[in-house]
Design a protein around this motif. Structure first.
Motif, PDB file in Angstrom:
ATOM      1  N   GLY A   1      21.504 -25.267 142.684  1.00  0.00           N
ATOM      2  CA  GLY A   1      22.446 -24.328 142.099  1.00  0.00           C
ATOM      3  C   GLY A   1      22.808 -23.275 143.122  1.00  0.00           C
ATOM      4  O   GLY A   1      22.215 -23.210 144.209  1.00  0.00           O
ATOM      5  N   ALA A   2      23.771 -22.436 142.805  1.00  0.00           N
ATOM      6  CA  ALA A   2      24.219 -21.425 143.754  1.00  0.00           C
ATOM      7  C   ALA A   2      23.102 -20.451 144.113  1.00  0.00           C
ATOM      8  O   ALA A   2      22.948 -20.062 145.274  1.00  0.00           O
ATOM      9  CB  ALA A   2      25.413 -20.667 143.187  1.00  0.00           C
ATOM     10  N   TRP A   3      22.307 -20.041 143.130  1.00  0.00           N
ATOM     11  CA  TRP A   3      21.265 -19.040 143.365  1.00  0.00           C
ATOM     12  C   TRP A   3      19.872 -19.559 143.067  1.00  0.00           C
ATOM     13  O   TRP A   3      18.901 -18.806 143.094  1.00  0.00           O
ATOM     14  CB  TRP A   3      21.534 -17.799 142.496  1.00  0.00           C
ATOM     15  CG  TRP A   3      22.937 -17.328 142.523  1.00  0.00           C
ATOM     16  CD1 TRP A   3      23.801 -17.240 141.469  1.00  0.00           C
ATOM     17  CD2 TRP A   3      23.675 -16.869 143.660  1.00  0.00           C
ATOM     18  NE1 TRP A   3      25.020 -16.766 141.871  1.00  0.00           N
ATOM     19  CE2 TRP A   3      24.983 -16.529 143.210  1.00  0.00           C
ATOM     20  CE3 TRP A   3      23.382 -16.716 145.008  1.00  0.00           C
ATOM     21  CZ2 TRP A   3      25.969 -16.043 144.059  1.00  0.00           C
ATOM     22  CZ3 TRP A   3      24.370 -16.245 145.866  1.00  0.00           C
ATOM     23  CH2 TRP A   3      25.633 -15.909 145.385  1.00  0.00           C
ATOM     24  N   GLY A   4      19.753 -20.834 142.748  1.00  0.00           N
ATOM     25  CA  GLY A   4      18.469 -21.410 142.379  1.00  0.00           C
ATOM     26  C   GLY A   4      18.715 -22.710 141.647  1.00  0.00           C
ATOM     27  O   GLY A   4      19.843 -23.201 141.608  1.00  0.00           O
ATOM     28  N   PRO A   5      17.674 -23.273 141.026  1.00  0.00           N
ATOM     29  CA  PRO A   5      17.847 -24.567 140.372  1.00  0.00           C
ATOM     30  C   PRO A   5      18.839 -24.514 139.206  1.00  0.00           C
ATOM     31  O   PRO A   5      18.877 -23.557 138.442  1.00  0.00           O
ATOM     32  CB  PRO A   5      16.435 -24.893 139.864  1.00  0.00           C
ATOM     33  CG  PRO A   5      15.515 -24.059 140.683  1.00  0.00           C
ATOM     34  CD  PRO A   5      16.271 -22.810 140.993  1.00  0.00           C
TER      35      PRO A   5
END
Length: 258
Positions: A29-33
């Motif tokens: 994802g963009a900032w994490g899962p």
């Protein structure tokens, strides 16, 4: 090709939808899962993008380039403006998103982006100076499926913490729900040519700062429940069939990147 990108500000708002995925797995994802799986037969990515316009705009641009979905549905909670006649727990779909805090603030009040007197780039259409519409066909289909009403939403990076200010905003702009991300997502999706819809449930009244009167958990569950019903009804809806066909014709050789 990804069918649907489901976005929200926080994992909490999206958790019921992520938990409902079949054959779910973690993806980047963009900032994490983020989570990828199947929901009502559709290939779905559920991605929290963070609170506020900047995180949402950057995260959505990244996710659109990565997943290349047919459409985007933003799901979450929001505050109901005094005068909108919405109570805590009710849901609404956005017809239009307004960015209310872009402009000039002085001791005498606030003026919109035209008051900056600087050239904007890329040059916006007149309507984009203040508002961005959601996808009319997709929003109408979701409203038809769920019987959820449609209205005008507003986005600010700072929540409105005063009843009178909130009531004045509602009267001036005829808005029903306030959030911190919707206008950013609507503009990014529009600029990238991806159909976008937004569904929020009311967690509080705009201006109410006593958190004991808020219901964030109930609103998050309610929004996710309505979204799940909307997606289930969307699968065989003529609007969805047309959107998938149009996307396939525009991108016949595209493959999904996990």
């Amino acid at each position: 090709m990804t069918d649907l990108l489901l976005i929200g500000a926080t994992e909490r708002e999206l958790a019921p939808l992520a938990d409902a995925l079949a054959d779910a797995r973690d993806v980047a994802g963009a900032w994490g899962p983020a989570r990828r799986g199947r929901l009502a037969g559709l290939d779905v990515v559920v991605a929290p993008l963070g609170v506020g316009k900047a995180r949402t705009a950057a995260g959505l641009a990244w996710a659109l380039a990565r997943a290349r979905p047919v459409a985007v549905l933003q799901v979450g909670v929001g505050g109901a403006y005094v005068g909108s006649f919405l109570s805590v727990g009710l849901a609404m779909l956005a017809d239009v998103e307004l960015e209310l805090d872009l402009g000039v603030a002085t001791g005498d009040g606030w003026a919109d982006v035209d008051a900056l007197r600087v050239p904007l780039w890329p040059t916006p259409t007149p309507i984009e100076r203040r508002e961005t519409g959601t996808h009319a066909g997709l929003t109408a289909a979701l409203s038809e499926i769920t019987s959820v009403p449609r209205g005008r939403f507003a986005t600010l990076d700072a929540v409105t913490a005063d009843f009178e200010v909130g009531a004045a905003l509602q009267r001036r702009f005829d808005v029903s729900i306030e959030s911190m991300e919707g206008a950013a997502a609507a503009l990014v999706a529009a600029r990238m040519g991806v159909p976008f819809a937004e569904l929020r449930a009311v967690s509080n009244v705009v201006g109410e700062r006593d958190r004991r009167r808020w219901d964030l958990s109930g609103a998050a569950r309610g929004a996710s429940s309505v979204a799940a019903a909307a997606i289930a009804g969307l699968v065989d809806h003529p609007t969805w069939t047309a959107l998938r066909r149009d996307t396939a014709e525009k991108r016949p050789d595209e493959r999904v990147v996990d």
